[in-house]
Scaffold this active site. Structure first.
Site, short mmCIF file in Angstrom:
data_model
loop_
_atom_site.label_atom_id
_atom_site.label_comp_id
_atom_site.label_asym_id
_atom_site.label_seq_id
_atom_site.Cartn_x
_atom_site.Cartn_y
_atom_site.Cartn_z
N LYS A 53 0.16 5.48 0.04
CA LYS A 53 1.40 6.07 0.54
C LYS A 53 1.53 7.54 0.18
O LYS A 53 2.10 8.32 0.94
CB LYS A 53 2.60 5.30 0.00
CG LYS A 53 2.77 3.89 0.58
CD LYS A 53 4.03 3.25 0.03
CE LYS A 53 3.98 1.74 0.05
NZ LYS A 53 4.17 1.13 1.36
N GLU A 74 10.86 8.28 -4.44
CA GLU A 74 11.52 8.70 -3.21
C GLU A 74 13.02 8.69 -3.38
O GLU A 74 13.55 7.87 -4.13
CB GLU A 74 11.21 7.69 -2.07
CG GLU A 74 9.99 8.03 -1.29
CD GLU A 74 9.71 7.03 -0.19
OE1 GLU A 74 10.54 6.15 0.10
OE2 GLU A 74 8.62 7.15 0.40
N HIS A 78 13.09 -6.38 0.61
CA HIS A 78 12.16 -5.49 1.32
C HIS A 78 11.18 -6.23 2.22
O HIS A 78 10.17 -5.68 2.61
CB HIS A 78 11.38 -4.60 0.34
CG HIS A 78 12.27 -3.88 -0.63
ND1 HIS A 78 13.28 -3.06 -0.22
CD2 HIS A 78 12.30 -3.89 -1.99
CE1 HIS A 78 13.90 -2.58 -1.28
NE2 HIS A 78 13.34 -3.07 -2.36
N GLU A 127 6.17 3.39 10.39
CA GLU A 127 7.46 2.91 9.88
C GLU A 127 8.31 4.08 9.40
O GLU A 127 7.84 4.93 8.66
CB GLU A 127 7.24 1.94 8.71
CG GLU A 127 6.52 0.65 9.12
CD GLU A 127 6.52 -0.40 8.01
OE1 GLU A 127 6.45 -1.59 8.35
OE2 GLU A 127 6.59 -0.04 6.81
N GLU A 168 5.57 4.86 6.01
CA GLU A 168 4.15 4.53 5.93
C GLU A 168 3.66 4.17 7.32
O GLU A 168 4.45 3.94 8.24
CB GLU A 168 3.91 3.34 4.98
CG GLU A 168 4.52 2.03 5.46
CD GLU A 168 3.99 0.81 4.71
OE1 GLU A 168 2.94 0.92 4.04
OE2 GLU A 168 4.62 -0.25 4.82
N ASN A 203 1.16 1.36 9.22
CA ASN A 203 0.37 0.14 9.11
C ASN A 203 -0.70 0.18 10.19
O ASN A 203 -0.38 0.19 11.38
CB ASN A 203 1.25 -1.09 9.24
CG ASN A 203 2.22 -1.22 8.07
OD1 ASN A 203 1.87 -0.89 6.95
ND2 ASN A 203 3.43 -1.66 8.34
N ARG A 252 -2.79 -1.64 11.83
CA ARG A 252 -3.20 -2.97 12.29
C ARG A 252 -2.14 -3.47 13.27
O ARG A 252 -1.13 -2.81 13.48
CB ARG A 252 -3.25 -3.92 11.10
CG ARG A 252 -1.92 -3.91 10.35
CD ARG A 252 -1.81 -4.99 9.31
NE ARG A 252 -0.82 -4.66 8.30
CZ ARG A 252 0.48 -4.89 8.38
NH1 ARG A 252 0.99 -5.45 9.46
NH2 ARG A 252 1.29 -4.56 7.40
P1 ADP Z 1 5.72 -1.86 2.10
O1 ADP Z 1 4.39 -1.22 2.14
O2 ADP Z 1 5.87 -2.80 0.97
O3 ADP Z 1 6.09 -2.41 3.43
P2 ADP Z 1 7.59 0.31 2.65
O4 ADP Z 1 7.41 1.68 2.12
O5 ADP Z 1 7.27 0.10 4.07
O6 ADP Z 1 6.74 -0.66 1.75
O7 ADP Z 1 9.09 -0.14 2.35
C1 ADP Z 1 9.51 -1.48 2.53
C2 ADP Z 1 11.02 -1.55 2.71
O8 ADP Z 1 11.71 -0.96 1.59
C3 ADP Z 1 11.55 -0.78 3.90
O9 ADP Z 1 11.47 -1.54 5.08
C4 ADP Z 1 12.97 -0.48 3.49
O10 ADP Z 1 13.80 -1.60 3.68
C5 ADP Z 1 12.86 -0.25 2.01
N1 ADP Z 1 12.71 1.20 1.71
C6 ADP Z 1 11.54 1.84 1.59
N2 ADP Z 1 11.73 3.16 1.32
C7 ADP Z 1 13.06 3.34 1.25
C8 ADP Z 1 13.89 4.48 0.96
N3 ADP Z 1 13.38 5.66 0.67
N4 ADP Z 1 15.23 4.30 0.98
C9 ADP Z 1 15.77 3.09 1.24
N5 ADP Z 1 15.04 1.98 1.50
C10 ADP Z 1 13.70 2.09 1.51
P1 ADP Z 2 4.77 -6.69 8.31
O1 ADP Z 2 5.19 -7.79 7.42
O2 ADP Z 2 5.80 -6.30 9.28
O3 ADP Z 2 3.49 -6.93 9.02
P2 ADP Z 2 4.59 -5.00 5.87
O4 ADP Z 2 4.40 -3.54 5.80
O5 ADP Z 2 5.77 -5.61 5.25
O6 ADP Z 2 4.55 -5.36 7.43
O7 ADP Z 2 3.25 -5.63 5.25
C1 ADP Z 2 3.09 -6.95 4.78
C2 ADP Z 2 1.75 -7.47 5.26
O8 ADP Z 2 1.11 -8.29 4.28
C3 ADP Z 2 1.92 -8.33 6.49
O9 ADP Z 2 1.12 -7.89 7.51
C4 ADP Z 2 1.50 -9.70 6.08
O10 ADP Z 2 0.77 -10.34 7.06
C5 ADP Z 2 0.61 -9.45 4.92
N1 ADP Z 2 0.66 -10.64 4.06
C6 ADP Z 2 1.73 -11.13 3.43
N2 ADP Z 2 1.42 -12.23 2.74
C7 ADP Z 2 0.10 -12.46 2.94
C8 ADP Z 2 -0.83 -13.45 2.51
N3 ADP Z 2 -0.48 -14.46 1.71
N4 ADP Z 2 -2.10 -13.36 2.92
C9 ADP Z 2 -2.47 -12.37 3.71
N5 ADP Z 2 -1.65 -11.41 4.16
C10 ADP Z 2 -0.37 -11.43 3.79
MG MG Z 3 6.24 -1.37 5.18
#
Ligand code: ADP
Ligand code: ADP
Ligand code: MG
Length: 652
Positions: free
Chosen positions: A121, A205, A239, A279, A297, A299, A301
């Site tokens: 990130k 952040e 989250h 995102e 971030e 993703n 995929r």
């Molecule tokens: P991950 O890789 O675990 O998906 P993200 O950076 O995408 O991490 O953040 C996951 C969630 O955390 C976001 O969907 C949002 O709900 C919350 N979040 C992340 N960054 C912020 C921020 N700067 N302020 C408020 N909420 C946040």
């Molecule tokens: P999203 O859930 O919308 O795809 P996130 O940024 O929150 O996006 O990333 C979480 C990712 O981790 C998801 O793509 C999910 O498929 C993956 N994941 C969560 N749990 C597992 C698991 N047990 N095995 C493999 N992948 C997983």
């Molecule tokens: Mg995310």
């Protein structure tokens, strides 16, 4: 673009619903498919659906779905030309992509370089800054000294969010309200990041208040990039996304244009090819404004929630992935992509909502989705939700001409989903789908937490559901049996014993005519009548489907209710043994057993470690005594309520 022949065979390096999803499109394109599977997935739906399947190892992901070398060999052995990684597992692992390419195969996804650029990130944010994409204000530098980070947090201004740079799935993230809480939050974020990602570096952040998560689906072919509009994923718990929709409620043209452009710019900065999601976090404290969204971030995929985009754009995203990986240019240009109506997706999980959403396991005795909705699933009736993988059962997707209609359809589809054999979040999802703020489009990432009690409160089964369960337990139920069942055999009056979430209860069934029965419980009497072979509540006259299993009954009303049938003889036997039975509080795997027959124990001594979805629960002796029986073995899978150990008095 000389040679861009579509593949004739691809391997899918994944399992569950996403493997099934990819197979479906591949088949429709005339592309043969190879599934891979672990021990636990030997009979899984994705194995059944594929043209061929290769066993790749043990049940734990590290022994199968994460073994890149074995998976690549399986592709070579079966003559597959390309590998689709799905999501999770190896999908964002650039070393795997390098190995796939080195083996002369095609990776259906972006280049290793693009994945590396977005993998961490902090690096991704720096890259986006140079590409002039707005990023969340904060610190994403090298210096990881706690004192330095504390000072950065003060400069940013509280509240702040500490994030693991290698994070994903909401892990390694901590909200910090003020300087006093900073050190402890840093330590716990780091330790979670270290164990989940093997990397404890963090960034800090600004925490956006009243945040909305809005992301943009993009597609590139290495030369050009288009976006396929946005998805709103603000309904989150810890989250993690729960219900997603497209388009975002309240979206304006100006905001959409700004976000779409920023996402395309982000992808162009890394010459992106394939499907990706950018995102953004949005400050929704005062409506949506084009200068109040920031990159979080990317993703690299296909995303779990991609079906809502498919529903509103009419594009099969997996088909586009295959075509681009095969060397085609983007199938459509930006001006050819339009939005049609509104779509929702709800993620159905095996989890115990009242117990804090504890992941559950179990055997699906019954699973049936309504025909009016799209249900993406890797499971069928009879399948086992094992502790090895994510406990997602299905994604339920609805579409409609307006947001209101699509959301009503979602609620209807959830209510019409029939599932028995494990606890799920189905009722929670339906309550969420009918939540007034959500219905009004007033979403932000705090919505679920603010109203958690109402959303998760357990409601006792209504009298009509209890009465219906009692009728089935009394043998009056199944259509077809009823003629001999009732008129000839049934006593005019009988008692049945049942238990539901509120505990055990008994019901007296009084036949008043072959088609009328009065069911009495401590909650009152309910007259039930039979019409067209189905028992219905005489008062509100609606037929409710029911399923009878050897020891349980499921009633599928607007909400599902499940009852255990109690055998009074079995209860008596238990009582005469006179000991304490240690029961499994939830379904899981016996990880460790430290009790043997004859052993004397004290209250609180650990006897069993039960693993349920990667969490370990220690089961201890409720009192001092002697172990009389050990009814399970290590590595055995047990259901909730299973008897594990019998403890008797020391002198017994
Ligand atoms: P991950 O890789 O675990 O998906 P993200 O950076 O995408 O991490 O953040 C996951 C969630 O955390 C976001 O969907 C949002 O709900 C919350 N979040 C992340 N960054 C912020 C921020 N700067 N302020 C408020 N909420 C946040
Ligand atoms: P999203 O859930 O919308 O795809 P996130 O940024 O929150 O996006 O990333 C979480 C990712 O981790 C998801 O793509 C999910 O498929 C993956 N994941 C969560 N749990 C597992 C698991 N047990 N095995 C493999 N992948 C997983
Ligand atoms: Mg995310």
């Amino acid at each position: 673009m000389g040679e861009c022949a579509m593949f004739t065979k691809i391997l899918i390096a994944n399992r569950g619903e996403i493997a099934c999803r990819v197979i479906k499109t591949a088949r429709s394109m005339g592309v043969a498919t190879v599934a891979v599977y672990s021990d636990a997935d030997r009979h899984a739906r994705h194995v059944e659906m594929a043209d061929q399947a290769v066993h790749i190892g043990g049940s734990a992901p590290a022994d199968s779905y994460l073994r890149g070398v074995v998976i690549i060999q399986a592709a070579l052995d079966t003559g597959a030309q390309a590998i689709h990684p799905g999501y999770g597992f190896l999908s964002e692992n650039p070393d795997f992509v390098d190995a796939v390419v080195a083996a002369g195969l095609v990776f259906i996804g972006p280049t290793a370089a693009a994945i590396r650029a977005m993998g961490l990130k902090d690096a991704a944010k720096k890259l986006m800054e140079t590409a002039r994409v707005p990023v969340v204000p904060g610190y994403h530098g090298e210096n990881q000294d706690p004192g330095h980070l504390l000072k950065q947090a003060a400069d940013i201004g509280y509240p702040v969010l500490i994030k693991a740079v290698a994070g994903g799935g909401g892990k390694g993230m901590r909200l910090v309200e003020n300087a006093q809480g900073f050190d402890a939050a840093l330590i716990s974020a780091r330790s979670e990041a270290r164990s989940a990602f093997g990397n404890d570096a963090v960034l800090i952040e600004k925490y956006i208040t009243t945040p909305r998560h809005i992301e943009v689906q993009i597609f590139g072919d290495g030369k050009d990039v288009v976006h396929l509009y946005e998805r709103d994923c603000s309904l989150q718990r810890r989250h993690q996304k729960v219900i997603e929709e497209a388009p975002a409620p309240g979206m304006t043209d100006a905001m959409r244009t700004a976000m779409g452009n920023a996402a395309v710019q982000a992808a162009k900065a890394i010459n992106y090819s394939g499907a990706g999601t950018v995102e953004f976090i949005v400050d929704a404290s005062n409506g949506l404004h084009p200068d109040r969204f920031w990159f979080m971030e990317m993703n690299t995929r296909l995303q779990v929630e991609h079906p809502v985009t498919e529903a509103v754009t009419g594009v099969d995203l997996v088909a586009w992935q295959l075509r681009i990986a095969a060397g085609e240019a983007l199938p459509k240009q930006q001006h050819e992509l339009t939005l049609n109506g509104h779509a929702f997706e709800a993620r159905l999980y095996a989890e115990d909502v009242p117990k804090g959403f504890l992941p559950a396991t179990g055997t699906l005795r019954h699973l049936q989705f309504p025909e009016q909705a799209r249900a993406d699933t890797g499971m069928r009736s009879g399948d086992v939700i094992s502790p090895y993988y994510d406990p997602m059962i299905a994604k339920i997707i609805t579409h409609g001409p307006t947001r209101e209609i699509a959301l009503l359809r979602l609620s209807k589809a959830l209510q019409a989903t029939q599932l028995a054999g494990t606890v799920t979040n189905l009722t929670f999802l339906d309550r969420l789908a009918r939540h007034p703020d959500f219905v009004a489009g007033n979403v932000d990432t705090g919505l679920i937490a603010r109203d958690l009690n109402n959303l998760t409160r357990e409601q006792p089964a209504p009298q009509s559901a209890r009465a219906l369960a009692a009728i089935h337990a009394g043998g009056l139920g199944p259509v077809g049996n009823w003629q001999q069942g009732i008129t000839l055999w049934s006593p005019l009056k009988q008692t049945v014993w049942l238990a539901d979430a509120d505990g055990p209860f008994d019901a007296i069934l009084q036949m008043q005519s072959p088609d009328t029965v009065l069911v009495e419980t401590d909650g009152g009497s309910t007259p039930m009548i039979r019409r067209n072979g189905q028992w219905i509540d005489a008062e509100n006259q609606t037929a409710i489907p029911a399923q009878l299993f050897p020891d349980t009954i499921s009633i599928f009303g607007p909400q599902s209710w499940h009852f255990n049938i109690i055998d009074p003889l079995a209860v008596d036997t238990g009582a005469t043994i006179g000991g304490d039975v240690i029961l499994a509080p939830m379904p899981g795997l016996i990880k460790a057993l430290s009790a043997s027959v004859g052993q004397k124990v004290n209250a609180g001594d650990p006897l069993i470690v039960l693993e349920a979805m990667k969490m370990e629960h220690s089961l201890t002796a409720p009192r001092a005594g002697t172990i009389a029986k050990v009814l399970v073995q290590e590595n055995q899978q047990v259901d909730a309520g299973a008897a594990l150990i019998l403890l008797v008095e020391n002198d017994a």
